[in-house]
Design an enzyme around this catalytic site. Structure first.
Site, PDB file in Angstrom:
ATOM      1  N   LEU A 107      53.094  37.697  29.079  1.00  0.00           N
ATOM      2  CA  LEU A 107      52.186  37.397  27.970  1.00  0.00           C
ATOM      3  C   LEU A 107      52.535  35.983  27.523  1.00  0.00           C
ATOM      4  O   LEU A 107      53.714  35.613  27.495  1.00  0.00           O
ATOM      5  CB  LEU A 107      52.393  38.379  26.811  1.00  0.00           C
ATOM      6  N   ASP A 108      51.517  35.216  27.164  1.00  0.00           N
ATOM      7  CA  ASP A 108      51.770  33.849  26.692  1.00  0.00           C
ATOM      8  C   ASP A 108      52.621  33.875  25.419  1.00  0.00           C
ATOM      9  O   ASP A 108      52.678  34.893  24.719  1.00  0.00           O
ATOM     10  CB  ASP A 108      50.448  33.134  26.378  1.00  0.00           C
ATOM     11  N   LYS A 109      53.196  32.728  25.105  1.00  0.00           N
ATOM     12  CA  LYS A 109      54.058  32.628  23.919  1.00  0.00           C
ATOM     13  C   LYS A 109      53.299  33.048  22.649  1.00  0.00           C
ATOM     14  O   LYS A 109      53.857  33.676  21.752  1.00  0.00           O
ATOM     15  CB  LYS A 109      54.553  31.179  23.794  1.00  0.00           C
TER      16      LYS A 109
END
Ligand code: URA
Length: 242
Positions: A107-109
């Site tokens: 998952l992206d930051k």
């Protein structure tokens, strides 16, 4: 049934009591019992299923595989180690933070939500394999008004100008106005996929949260940043057995 023998230090490293040298220290400090006997030799071997192991009076329970579900908060990166940023592994208690654990996908930051952490490489492979098409559902807030035409574009399969092709995806409109709220279901896990698909219909992702993987829903009572072991029923759902 596990009948082969395992060394005490290896057993404790696997469970999460620390590195090999750290657990050897714990053992030499006489803090460990196996079947009610204090054991001070790290190389002491025993059959897991025939033995009860205690560290500082607390039972050390062995499992071959560990499965955790985390509600990932923003600002944390999906990696196991990083010099600059907090990682999803850093959110685990020291006893659970095993070297063998890895996140299932990324998952992206700035993305929140459901993330599985496990040392079960076979399951990880099955969930991530491009051939298996495991569905992932995201809740997203988008800039702009999502239209039925956008829904159709997602359903048909989006192709970006750089040639990236996405499989047909489901876009469900919850609310469409100056900004919109949607559910997006994708069966791949390409780089920034939801954000890039949204951009292709002229919208920006303002907020993104993964709420489902396979048949497994993010539990509503799991707070942001919190995690717990999967129940056996949840594991079945994740494996598509239920
Ligand atoms: N799609 C994205 O763009 N980002 C994520 O973190 C997950 C899916």
């Amino acid at each position: 049934m596990q009948t082969s023998k395992i060394r005490l230090d290896k057993f404790l490293v696997h469970i999460g009591y620390g590195s090999r040298s750290e657990v050897q220290k714990i053992i030499k400090q006489k803090r460990v019992t196996v079947n009610s006997q204090i054991i001070s030799k790290p190389e002491h071997s025993f059959v897991i299923n025939d033995s009860n192991v205690y560290v500082d009076g607390k039972e050390a329970v062995y499992s071959e595989f560990y499965y955790y579900i985390l509600n990932k908060p923003q600002g944390v990166i999906t990696a196991t180690e990083d010099n600059r940023h907090q990682t999803v592994l850093d959110l685990l208690d020291p006893i659970d933070k095993r070297k063998s654990l890895a996140p299932v996908g990324r998952l992206d930051k700035d993305t929140e939500g459901l993330l599985i952490l496990t040392n079960d490489g076979k399951l990880t492979h099955e969930l991530l394999s491009p051939k298996k098409h495991v569905n992932k559902v995201y809740y997203a807030k988008l800039s702009g008004q999502v239209t039925p035409d956008d829904v159709l574009k997602f359903a048909t399969g989006i192709e970006l100008s750089d040639g990236t092709k996405y499989r047909p995806a489901k876009l469900e409109i919850i609310r469409a106005s100056d900004t919109s709220e949607v559910f997006v279901t994708i069966s791949e896990g390409k780089f920034h996929q939801v954000k890039r698909m949204a951009l292709s219909i002229g919208k920006e992702v303002i907020y993104l949260k993964r709420i489902k993987m396979g048949n497994l829903l993010l539990p509503e009572d799991l707070q942001l940043g919190a995690y717990r072991s999967l129940t056996s029923q949840e594991l079945k759902k994740l494996k598509g057995e239920e």
